[in-house]
Design a protein around this motif. Sequence first.
Motif, PDB file in Angstrom:
ATOM      1  N   GLY A 183      -2.262  51.075  16.349  1.00 17.21           N
ATOM      2  CA  GLY A 183      -2.060  49.698  16.762  1.00 17.21           C
ATOM      3  C   GLY A 183      -2.048  48.736  15.587  1.00 17.21           C
ATOM      4  N   ILE A 202      -7.675  54.623  18.942  1.00 18.75           N
ATOM      5  CA  ILE A 202      -7.566  53.163  19.066  1.00 18.75           C
ATOM      6  C   ILE A 202      -8.409  52.529  17.975  1.00 18.75           C
ATOM      7  CG2 ILE A 202      -7.908  51.142  20.538  1.00 18.75           C
ATOM      8  CD1 ILE A 202      -7.868  52.957  22.952  1.00 18.75           C
ATOM      9  N   ASP A 203      -7.788  51.686  17.180  1.00 17.77           N
ATOM     10  CA  ASP A 203      -8.512  51.085  16.062  1.00 17.77           C
ATOM     11  C   ASP A 203      -9.673  50.227  16.541  1.00 17.77           C
ATOM     12  OD1 ASP A 203      -8.513  50.733  13.107  1.00 17.77           O
ATOM     13  OD2 ASP A 203      -8.518  48.633  13.731  1.00 17.77           O
ATOM     14  N   VAL A 220      -5.596  47.269  24.315  1.00 21.31           N
ATOM     15  CA  VAL A 220      -6.300  48.521  24.591  1.00 21.31           C
ATOM     16  C   VAL A 220      -5.783  49.174  25.879  1.00 21.31           C
ATOM     17  CG1 VAL A 220      -8.548  49.491  25.234  1.00 21.31           C
ATOM     18  CG2 VAL A 220      -8.357  47.968  23.252  1.00 21.31           C
ATOM     19  N   ILE A 223      -2.392  50.707  25.125  1.00 23.68           N
ATOM     20  CA  ILE A 223      -2.468  51.958  24.358  1.00 23.68           C
ATOM     21  C   ILE A 223      -2.903  53.106  25.276  1.00 23.68           C
ATOM     22  CG2 ILE A 223      -3.648  53.189  22.483  1.00 23.68           C
ATOM     23  CD1 ILE A 223      -3.838  50.524  20.968  1.00 23.68           C
ATOM     24  N   VAL A 234      -6.754  60.276  23.747  1.00 23.05           N
ATOM     25  CA  VAL A 234      -7.126  59.033  23.077  1.00 23.05           C
ATOM     26  C   VAL A 234      -8.600  59.077  22.707  1.00 23.05           C
ATOM     27  CG1 VAL A 234      -7.128  56.514  23.168  1.00 23.05           C
ATOM     28  CG2 VAL A 234      -5.596  57.788  24.649  1.00 23.05           C
ATOM     29  N   ALA A 236     -11.414  56.247  21.419  1.00 17.23           N
ATOM     30  CA  ALA A 236     -11.673  54.849  21.070  1.00 17.23           C
ATOM     31  C   ALA A 236     -12.664  54.828  19.921  1.00 17.23           C
ATOM     32  CB  ALA A 236     -12.221  54.094  22.268  1.00 17.23           C
ATOM     33  N   CYS A 253     -10.003  55.985  29.319  1.00 16.34           N
ATOM     34  CA  CYS A 253     -10.342  56.605  28.037  1.00 16.34           C
ATOM     35  C   CYS A 253     -11.428  57.661  28.246  1.00 16.34           C
ATOM     36  CB  CYS A 253     -10.817  55.543  27.050  1.00 16.34           C
ATOM     37  SG  CYS A 253     -10.964  56.152  25.365  1.00 16.34           S
TER      38      CYS A 253
END
Length: 278
Positions: A183, A202-203, A220, A223, A234, A236, A253
């Motif tokens: 992202g 996810i950054d 978020v 994504i 994914v 986080a 997530c």
Amino acid sequence: QAKAAGRNTQRFFDPDMQAAVSNRSALEADLRRGLQEKELVLYYQPVVDGKGRLQGAEALVRWRHPRRGMVSPAEFIPLAEQTGLILPLGQWVMEAACAQLVAWSRSSLTRQFFLSVNVSVRQFRQPDFVEQVLGALDATGANPERLKLELTESLLLADVEDIIARMEHLRRYGVGFSLDDFGTGYSSLSYLKRLPLDQLKIDQSFVRDLQTDPNDAAIVRTILALADSLDLGVVAEGVETTGQLEFLQRYGCKAFQGYLFGRPMPPEVLERALRPAL
Ligand code: C2E
Ligand code: MG
Ligand code: MG
Ligand code: MG
């Protein structure tokens, strides 16, 4: 020469700049020395599922400096990338991580672990990168199926066909791939579909204000939906609160990394955390 350069000349004598340049080369020489003296160490941060059960860990390099104490990678990885020191450094990380994977595979508590290793763009672009990874696996006897490599989107600025070919090569041995800091970079969705990835990370910059910033919340959720439709896992990053965790879980997530579950720690501390009774 000085005259011709006119008033710009003054910046050559700017003491701050002078200091910055010599700091930089002093740091470079120091890092080269530290690498040789085996001052680098790997810490491991847990990656957990929604119930907090350990699924694996990410290897994060630290520099145990004789005078400065523990130095963060944010302070020396960018310099290592600029100077090329990232190549020996990256190779050391790969071998040390694979050796740790083997040590962990002997224990019933950690046999099913995966281990993630960060790979810088410059390292990945080395002509013999694939051989280096296979060499580290071979030398240590680590199981390639338990190794995940973390790449960043900046990789995609160059020859994507070549990147895909390298990834496919390693995947044939079972090595997995994550797209780190997702992202924050440049990936176009068409590349994302073609890359042989296993997961997106996810950054943490989007996770941080998830509950107060509607834009971050929207990013978020997007994504998570994207990963779902592309059939990618994914993770986080930077999960620090149960509020963030609940939000992330609500939108699907299933894997988490952050201070809520554990900071990066030396391997023996991670092992101790797994056996609280001992
Ligand atoms: P990264 O790969 O995105 O790693 C995650 C960073 O977030 C780590 O910082 C970790 O300590 C930090 N972090 C984890 N959970 C939390 C949290 O809940 N809150 C906050 N605020 N931060 C959290 P670290 O260890 O300082 O590493 C920084 C970056 O340096 C890494 O970002 C990675 O890009 C790079 N790096 C670290 N080790 C290596 C390596 O062996 N090779 C290469 N090429 N890069 C590395
Ligand atoms: Mg990472
Ligand atoms: Mg990251
Ligand atoms: Mg990062």
